[in-house]
Motif scaffolding. Structure first.
Motif, short mmCIF file in Angstrom:
data_model
loop_
_atom_site.label_atom_id
_atom_site.label_comp_id
_atom_site.label_asym_id
_atom_site.label_seq_id
_atom_site.Cartn_x
_atom_site.Cartn_y
_atom_site.Cartn_z
N THR A 181 -5.88 12.45 4.67
CA THR A 181 -6.00 11.64 3.44
C THR A 181 -5.51 12.43 2.22
O THR A 181 -4.77 11.90 1.40
CB THR A 181 -7.48 11.23 3.24
N LYS A 237 1.71 1.88 0.22
CA LYS A 237 0.98 1.73 -1.04
C LYS A 237 1.91 1.73 -2.27
O LYS A 237 3.07 2.12 -2.18
CB LYS A 237 -0.05 2.87 -1.16
N PHE A 261 -14.63 7.16 -6.22
CA PHE A 261 -13.20 6.87 -6.43
C PHE A 261 -12.87 5.38 -6.32
O PHE A 261 -11.71 5.00 -6.48
CB PHE A 261 -12.34 7.67 -5.45
N LEU A 313 -9.28 3.63 -7.19
CA LEU A 313 -8.53 3.24 -5.99
C LEU A 313 -8.10 1.77 -6.09
O LEU A 313 -6.93 1.43 -5.86
CB LEU A 313 -9.40 3.45 -4.74
N THR A 350 -4.65 12.40 -3.32
CA THR A 350 -5.58 11.78 -2.35
C THR A 350 -5.65 10.26 -2.55
O THR A 350 -5.79 9.52 -1.59
CB THR A 350 -6.98 12.40 -2.49
N THR A 351 -5.55 9.80 -3.78
CA THR A 351 -5.54 8.35 -4.01
C THR A 351 -4.14 7.78 -3.79
O THR A 351 -3.97 6.81 -3.04
CB THR A 351 -6.01 8.03 -5.45
N TYR A 362 -11.24 -2.99 0.01
CA TYR A 362 -11.85 -1.65 0.09
C TYR A 362 -13.36 -1.69 -0.13
O TYR A 362 -13.95 -0.68 -0.50
CB TYR A 362 -11.19 -0.73 -0.93
N HIS A 386 -1.74 3.49 4.25
CA HIS A 386 -3.09 3.26 4.79
C HIS A 386 -2.94 2.81 6.23
O HIS A 386 -2.00 2.09 6.56
CB HIS A 386 -3.80 2.16 3.99
N HIS A 414 -15.89 1.01 0.59
CA HIS A 414 -15.96 2.21 -0.26
C HIS A 414 -16.62 1.92 -1.61
O HIS A 414 -16.54 2.74 -2.54
CB HIS A 414 -14.54 2.76 -0.52
N ASN A 458 -1.66 8.12 -1.87
CA ASN A 458 -1.28 8.82 -0.64
C ASN A 458 -0.36 7.99 0.26
O ASN A 458 -0.35 8.16 1.49
CB ASN A 458 -2.53 9.33 0.10
P1 CMP Z 1 -7.00 4.98 2.74
O1 CMP Z 1 -6.58 5.43 4.09
O2 CMP Z 1 -6.33 3.79 2.17
O3 CMP Z 1 -8.59 4.71 2.75
C1 CMP Z 1 -9.38 4.78 1.59
C2 CMP Z 1 -8.64 5.36 0.44
O4 CMP Z 1 -9.45 5.88 -0.58
C3 CMP Z 1 -7.84 6.58 0.91
O5 CMP Z 1 -6.78 6.21 1.72
C4 CMP Z 1 -7.48 7.20 -0.40
O6 CMP Z 1 -6.38 6.54 -1.03
C5 CMP Z 1 -8.75 6.94 -1.19
N1 CMP Z 1 -9.62 8.12 -1.17
C6 CMP Z 1 -10.32 8.60 -0.14
N2 CMP Z 1 -11.01 9.70 -0.48
C7 CMP Z 1 -10.77 9.90 -1.78
C8 CMP Z 1 -11.19 10.87 -2.73
N3 CMP Z 1 -12.04 11.84 -2.38
N4 CMP Z 1 -10.72 10.78 -3.97
C9 CMP Z 1 -9.87 9.78 -4.32
N5 CMP Z 1 -9.43 8.81 -3.48
C10 CMP Z 1 -9.87 8.87 -2.21
#
Ligand code: CMP
Length: 139
Positions: free
Chosen positions: A92, A10, A58, A62, A110-111, A50, A116, A53, A113
């Protein structure tokens, strides 16, 4: 069973020049990187990638983050690649990630991160197809 999964390094990780270190962890864990390229998603492409989601709080942040800088997309091959790569990535939220995982080592939040990985075989097939044509997957 030898399996393929989709991986993405990422923007937070490409910004910090971590592609080589992450690839080293991936290869040391026994994965073959059978396809790889650096690219950058538009906001629209990130929204499509995405889409699952789209109702989450988020989602907008994201997609903005995922289109903010280049990413490295990959196809990884290994026995049980999908679940093994999720183990290597870690939780995550990096605060909850186990020691020795990519996210524990490198993730910021968490964002932001760092990586993926696909969560199931149907998603892996769809995510690989999103970025790669058959001719780009060389084994
Ligand atoms: P990823 O594995 O790419 O799948 C979805 C992405 O959404 C996740 O990694 C994070 O980057 C993001 N994500 C998931 N949960 C949250 C959350 N609670 N707050 C912010 N970002 C999130």
């Amino acid at each position: 069973m030898v399996e393929r999964t989709f991986s993405m390094i990422k923007p937070d990780a490409t910004n910090r020049n971590l592609t080589g270190k992450i690839n080293s962890m991936i290869e040391s864990a026994g994965f073959r990187i059978i396809a790889q390229k650096k690219t950058r998603m538009t906001l629209e492409q990130a929204k499509k990638f995405y889409e699952v989601h789209k109702d989450k709080p988020f989602y907008n942040d994201l997609c903005k983050f995922m289109s903010s800088a280049p990413i490295v997309v990959q196809v990884l091959e290994k026995e049980n690649a999908i679940s093994n790569y999720r183990t290597l990535m870690g939780a995550t939220n990096p605060y909850n990630a186990d020691a020795g995982t990519i996210r524990k080592e490198f993730a910021i939040s968490t964002t932001e991160n760092s990586v993926h990985g696909s969560d199931a075989s149907e998603t892996a097939a769809a995510e690989i197809k999103f970025f790669f044509s058959e001719i780009e997957i060389v084994g």
